[in-house]
Enzyme design. Sequence first.
Site, mmCIF file in Angstrom:
data_model
loop_
_atom_site.group_PDB
_atom_site.id
_atom_site.type_symbol
_atom_site.label_atom_id
_atom_site.label_comp_id
_atom_site.label_asym_id
_atom_site.label_seq_id
_atom_site.Cartn_x
_atom_site.Cartn_y
_atom_site.Cartn_z
ATOM 1 N N ASP A 41 0.823 -1.209 0.000
ATOM 2 C CA ASP A 41 0.000 0.000 0.000
ATOM 3 C C ASP A 41 0.859 1.261 0.000
ATOM 4 O OD1 ASP A 41 -2.385 1.393 -0.002
ATOM 5 O OD2 ASP A 41 -2.621 1.319 2.189
ATOM 6 N N ARG A 94 -0.945 9.423 -9.849
ATOM 7 C CA ARG A 94 -0.958 8.156 -9.104
ATOM 8 C C ARG A 94 -0.324 7.007 -9.888
ATOM 9 N NH1 ARG A 94 -4.180 7.592 -4.723
ATOM 10 N NH2 ARG A 94 -4.504 5.397 -5.196
ATOM 11 N N HIS A 143 2.175 3.653 -9.067
ATOM 12 C CA HIS A 143 1.954 2.233 -9.368
ATOM 13 C C HIS A 143 3.133 1.667 -10.159
ATOM 14 C CE1 HIS A 143 -1.917 2.532 -7.612
ATOM 15 N NE2 HIS A 143 -2.474 3.230 -8.572
ATOM 16 N N SER A 156 -7.535 -5.404 -5.013
ATOM 17 C CA SER A 156 -8.638 -5.983 -4.242
ATOM 18 C C SER A 156 -9.954 -5.925 -5.013
ATOM 19 C CB SER A 156 -8.784 -5.241 -2.912
ATOM 20 O OG SER A 156 -9.368 -3.967 -3.117
ATOM 21 N N GLU A 196 -12.452 -4.557 -3.990
ATOM 22 C CA GLU A 196 -12.946 -3.196 -3.785
ATOM 23 C C GLU A 196 -12.202 -2.177 -4.666
ATOM 24 O OE1 GLU A 196 -12.267 -5.430 -1.320
ATOM 25 O OE2 GLU A 196 -14.385 -5.841 -0.954
ATOM 26 N N LEU A 238 10.428 -20.711 -4.921
ATOM 27 C CA LEU A 238 9.576 -19.784 -4.152
ATOM 28 C C LEU A 238 8.155 -19.905 -4.679
ATOM 29 C CD1 LEU A 238 9.155 -17.235 -2.235
ATOM 30 C CD2 LEU A 238 9.502 -15.870 -4.290
ATOM 31 N N ARG A 285 -4.799 -1.685 8.926
ATOM 32 C CA ARG A 285 -6.024 -2.462 8.716
ATOM 33 C C ARG A 285 -5.738 -3.560 7.704
ATOM 34 N NH1 ARG A 285 -7.478 2.766 6.959
ATOM 35 N NH2 ARG A 285 -7.068 3.061 4.732
ATOM 36 N N SER A 306 -8.030 -4.643 5.246
ATOM 37 C CA SER A 306 -8.635 -4.359 3.934
ATOM 38 C C SER A 306 -9.039 -5.626 3.169
ATOM 39 C CB SER A 306 -7.706 -3.484 3.082
ATOM 40 O OG SER A 306 -7.466 -2.246 3.719
HETATM 41 C C1 IPE Z 1 -5.433 -2.696 -0.045
HETATM 42 O O1 IPE Z 1 -5.101 -1.365 -0.235
HETATM 43 C C2 IPE Z 1 -5.420 -3.431 -1.345
HETATM 44 C C3 IPE Z 1 -4.116 -3.594 -1.966
HETATM 45 C C4 IPE Z 1 -2.980 -3.189 -1.486
HETATM 46 C C5 IPE Z 1 -4.124 -4.282 -3.221
HETATM 47 P P1 IPE Z 1 -6.209 -0.227 -0.388
HETATM 48 O O2 IPE Z 1 -5.480 1.044 -0.562
HETATM 49 O O3 IPE Z 1 -7.170 -0.615 -1.446
HETATM 50 O O4 IPE Z 1 -6.957 -0.289 1.025
HETATM 51 P P2 IPE Z 1 -7.803 0.797 1.789
HETATM 52 O O5 IPE Z 1 -8.807 1.353 0.818
HETATM 53 O O6 IPE Z 1 -6.853 1.852 2.249
HETATM 54 O O7 IPE Z 1 -8.410 0.051 2.929
HETATM 55 C C1 IPE Z 2 -1.560 0.327 -3.414
HETATM 56 O O1 IPE Z 2 -1.387 1.702 -3.413
HETATM 57 C C2 IPE Z 2 -1.863 -0.213 -4.788
HETATM 58 C C3 IPE Z 2 -3.239 -0.687 -4.979
HETATM 59 C C4 IPE Z 2 -4.161 -0.727 -4.060
HETATM 60 C C5 IPE Z 2 -3.586 -1.140 -6.304
HETATM 61 P P1 IPE Z 2 -2.610 2.715 -3.369
HETATM 62 O O2 IPE Z 2 -3.029 3.015 -4.773
HETATM 63 O O3 IPE Z 2 -3.691 2.208 -2.499
HETATM 64 O O4 IPE Z 2 -1.918 3.992 -2.738
HETATM 65 P P2 IPE Z 2 -2.510 4.973 -1.638
HETATM 66 O O5 IPE Z 2 -3.000 4.126 -0.507
HETATM 67 O O6 IPE Z 2 -3.604 5.743 -2.285
HETATM 68 O O7 IPE Z 2 -1.345 5.826 -1.237
HETATM 69 MG MG MG Z 3 -4.075 2.407 -0.521
#
Ligand code: IPE
Ligand code: IPE
Ligand code: MG
Length: 246
Positions: A25, A38, A42, A70, A72, A136, A199, A201
């Site tokens: 994350d 963003r 990534h 995810s 979501e 692995l 969390r 998630s």
């Molecule tokens: C969790 O991160 C999912 C992944 C890292 C793939 P999110 O950024 O989606 O989680 P929330 O929304 O902060 O809970």
């Molecule tokens: C994790 O980074 C990658 C995915 C969930 C795909 P985020 O995109 O959630 O980055 P933040 O949490 O917004 O910083």
């Molecule tokens: Mg995130």
Amino acid sequence: MAVFSSQTQPSDTRTVPRHVAIIMDGNGRWARGRGRPRTMGHRAGVDAVRRTIEASVALGIEYLTLYGFSTENWKRPESEVSDLMGLLRLFLKRELATLHKNGIKIRIIGDRSRFADDIRALLDKAEEQTSGNTRLNLTIALSYGARAEIAHAMREIARKVAAGEISADAITEDIIEQNLSTVGIPDPDLLIRTSGEQRISNFLLWQSAYTEFIFEDVLWPDFDRAHLEKAIDNFAGRERRFGAVI
Ligand code: IPE
Ligand code: IPE
Ligand code: MG
């Protein structure tokens, strides 16, 4: 990427967890901190994935599970989802040969029916091509949600009960595990979440019943071998009791 250097040093006496799971994350915040879109976060996150796989091999981790996308996350803006799909496609095309050469066995968990046909084909190919590898076990959670996974398992079990294959009284924890997407994979010993969020998630809810959690303040694109080693050292100092008295 070259062939990964092998194994821990003989002097390395760390207690290495057998299965490490990571919630990767913080890509968005990493990019925002640099005034970039963003998607740049990534992209940098993919480099961290590569580094982490390589470090896991070097440290002798047997199972590495990465939360990549995810259930979501489909709610994100279409342009971000499409950027992420593009990166996934590129990663699978560019990295498969190297991962295979390095003895990495790939497994994908999650609802792949939501992916485009060509990505589904790449996911199938990655699993098929690497199925005989043993160095692995890399599991990538894509379009994964633990509640969806558990609901799916419940439907499967209900069908078996309805068909008279098992009785309701015979539903045990083992039967539930056998119907989860992680069947055959030991539960994670250590779960790391980057970015400072504390969390889960919707990740591995069933499987993490006795997992040790580490929340690291680093944003995922900055994660490297030193962070992984630090987490493993922290894990080594924990006393796991599994409900018993030691
Ligand atoms: C969790 O991160 C999912 C992944 C890292 C793939 P999110 O950024 O989606 O989680 P929330 O929304 O902060 O809970
Ligand atoms: C994790 O980074 C990658 C995915 C969930 C795909 P985020 O995109 O959630 O980055 P933040 O949490 O917004 O910083
Ligand atoms: Mg995130």
